[in-house]
Design a protein around this motif. Structure first.
Motif, short mmCIF file in Angstrom:
data_model
loop_
_atom_site.label_atom_id
_atom_site.label_comp_id
_atom_site.label_asym_id
_atom_site.label_seq_id
_atom_site.Cartn_x
_atom_site.Cartn_y
_atom_site.Cartn_z
N LYS A 120 0.83 -1.21 0.00
CA LYS A 120 0.00 0.00 0.00
C LYS A 120 0.86 1.26 0.00
O LYS A 120 1.93 1.31 0.60
N ARG A 121 0.38 2.30 -0.65
CA ARG A 121 1.13 3.55 -0.77
C ARG A 121 1.38 4.22 0.57
O ARG A 121 2.46 4.74 0.83
N GLY A 122 0.39 4.26 1.44
CA GLY A 122 0.56 4.90 2.75
C GLY A 122 1.63 4.21 3.57
O GLY A 122 2.48 4.85 4.19
N PHE A 123 1.60 2.88 3.56
CA PHE A 123 2.62 2.12 4.27
C PHE A 123 3.98 2.36 3.64
O PHE A 123 4.99 2.47 4.35
N LEU A 124 4.03 2.46 2.33
CA LEU A 124 5.29 2.69 1.64
C LEU A 124 5.90 4.04 2.04
O LEU A 124 7.12 4.15 2.24
N GLN A 125 5.08 5.05 2.20
CA GLN A 125 5.59 6.34 2.65
C GLN A 125 6.19 6.23 4.06
O GLN A 125 7.25 6.80 4.33
N LEU A 126 5.53 5.51 4.92
CA LEU A 126 6.06 5.28 6.26
C LEU A 126 7.39 4.54 6.18
O LEU A 126 8.36 4.90 6.87
N ARG A 127 7.47 3.52 5.35
CA ARG A 127 8.70 2.75 5.19
C ARG A 127 9.85 3.64 4.71
O ARG A 127 10.99 3.48 5.14
N ARG A 128 9.55 4.56 3.81
CA ARG A 128 10.60 5.46 3.32
C ARG A 128 11.18 6.28 4.47
O ARG A 128 12.40 6.41 4.60
N VAL A 129 10.31 6.85 5.28
CA VAL A 129 10.76 7.69 6.40
C VAL A 129 11.53 6.86 7.41
O VAL A 129 12.62 7.27 7.87
N LEU A 130 10.99 5.71 7.78
CA LEU A 130 11.67 4.87 8.78
C LEU A 130 13.02 4.36 8.26
O LEU A 130 14.00 4.35 9.00
N THR A 131 13.07 3.96 7.00
CA THR A 131 14.32 3.48 6.42
C THR A 131 15.36 4.59 6.40
O THR A 131 16.52 4.36 6.75
N LEU A 132 14.96 5.78 6.01
CA LEU A 132 15.90 6.91 5.99
C LEU A 132 16.40 7.21 7.41
O LEU A 132 17.60 7.40 7.61
N ALA A 133 15.50 7.21 8.38
CA ALA A 133 15.91 7.51 9.76
C ALA A 133 16.88 6.46 10.29
O ALA A 133 17.92 6.79 10.88
N VAL A 134 16.58 5.19 10.05
CA VAL A 134 17.47 4.12 10.52
C VAL A 134 18.82 4.20 9.82
O VAL A 134 19.87 4.11 10.47
N ALA A 135 18.80 4.39 8.50
CA ALA A 135 20.05 4.46 7.75
C ALA A 135 20.91 5.63 8.26
O ALA A 135 22.12 5.47 8.45
N LEU A 136 20.30 6.77 8.49
CA LEU A 136 21.06 7.93 8.98
C LEU A 136 21.63 7.68 10.37
O LEU A 136 22.76 8.08 10.66
N CYS A 137 20.87 7.01 11.22
CA CYS A 137 21.38 6.69 12.57
C CYS A 137 22.59 5.76 12.49
O CYS A 137 23.60 5.99 13.15
N VAL A 138 22.49 4.72 11.68
CA VAL A 138 23.59 3.76 11.56
C VAL A 138 24.81 4.44 10.94
O VAL A 138 25.94 4.23 11.39
N ILE A 139 24.58 5.27 9.95
CA ILE A 139 25.70 6.00 9.32
C ILE A 139 26.35 6.95 10.33
O ILE A 139 27.58 7.04 10.41
N ALA A 140 25.53 7.65 11.12
CA ALA A 140 26.08 8.57 12.13
C ALA A 140 26.92 7.81 13.15
O ALA A 140 27.99 8.29 13.57
N MET A 141 26.46 6.66 13.55
CA MET A 141 27.21 5.86 14.51
C MET A 141 28.48 5.32 13.88
O MET A 141 29.56 5.34 14.50
N GLY A 142 28.38 4.84 12.66
CA GLY A 142 29.57 4.35 11.95
C GLY A 142 30.59 5.45 11.74
O GLY A 142 31.80 5.23 11.88
N TRP A 143 30.10 6.64 11.41
CA TRP A 143 31.00 7.79 11.23
C TRP A 143 31.75 8.09 12.52
O TRP A 143 32.95 8.37 12.52
N ARG A 144 31.03 8.00 13.63
CA ARG A 144 31.66 8.24 14.93
C ARG A 144 32.74 7.20 15.23
O ARG A 144 33.80 7.53 15.77
N VAL A 145 32.49 5.95 14.86
CA VAL A 145 33.49 4.90 15.06
C VAL A 145 34.73 5.18 14.21
O VAL A 145 35.87 5.10 14.70
N VAL A 146 34.51 5.53 12.96
CA VAL A 146 35.64 5.76 12.04
C VAL A 146 36.42 6.99 12.43
O VAL A 146 37.66 6.99 12.42
N ARG A 147 35.73 8.05 12.78
CA ARG A 147 36.40 9.34 13.09
C ARG A 147 36.84 9.47 14.54
O ARG A 147 37.55 10.40 14.89
N GLY A 148 36.33 8.56 15.39
CA GLY A 148 36.75 8.60 16.80
C GLY A 148 36.05 9.58 17.57
O GLY A 148 35.78 10.45 18.03
#
Length: 148
Positions: A120-148
């Motif tokens: 469904k389109r409504g669910f897909l919009q939610l998935r986009r937001v949640l996926t972006l939020a999770v990806a950004l969190c993991v990237i931010a944490m990974g960046w912190r590990v790499v950069r110290g």
């Protein structure tokens, strides 16, 4: 009279609640509490693998509810969970990268599902937001590990 909520509004609330561990992980990684970013990622990445597997289950449920599940679509829905499982067997940095890949693959399968009519389109919009939020969190944490 019972309060009737739409399944999508409940999914929004539960989806936001599922983001809490990721937000806590970013907080821990960037504030220098007793855990460091590497430790925070170590406890968060298995949760991400669980999330990816859950998404595959949701995809299967939607396909089966439509009663028109194509074998390729069913196989695609399982693939991100298999990638996530494999990721847990690898070492850093591959573990995090493979889990991000699995998350994005699961989202792309949902996009495909919308074109096929089982997502469904409504669910897909939610998935986009949640996926972006999770990806950004993991990237931010990974960046912190790499950069110290």
């Amino acid at each position: 009279m019972p309060n009737k909520r739409s399944p999508l509004s409940l999914a929004v609330v539960l989806g936001l609640a599922a983001l809490v561990p990721f937000a806590v992980g970013v907080y821990v990684a960037w504030t220098g509490t007793s855990l460091d970013a590497r430790s925070a990622l170590r406890w968060l990445l298995p949760y991400l693998a669980t999330v990816v597997a859950f998404i595959g289950g949701v995809q299967w449920g939607r396909m089966l509810a439509q009663r028109s599940a194509a074998p390729l679509d069913m196989a695609l829905a399982v693939t991100p969970a298999l990638i996530a499982w494999g990721a847990l067997l690898t070492a850093a940095p591959w573990r995090g990268l493979l889990l991000l890949f699995a998350l994005i693959a699961a989202w792309l399968i949902d996009e495909h599902g919308a074109r096929q009519g089982w997502q469904k389109r409504g669910f897909l919009q939610l998935r986009r937001v949640l996926t972006l939020a999770v990806a950004l969190c993991v990237i931010a944490m990974g960046w912190r590990v790499v950069r110290g």
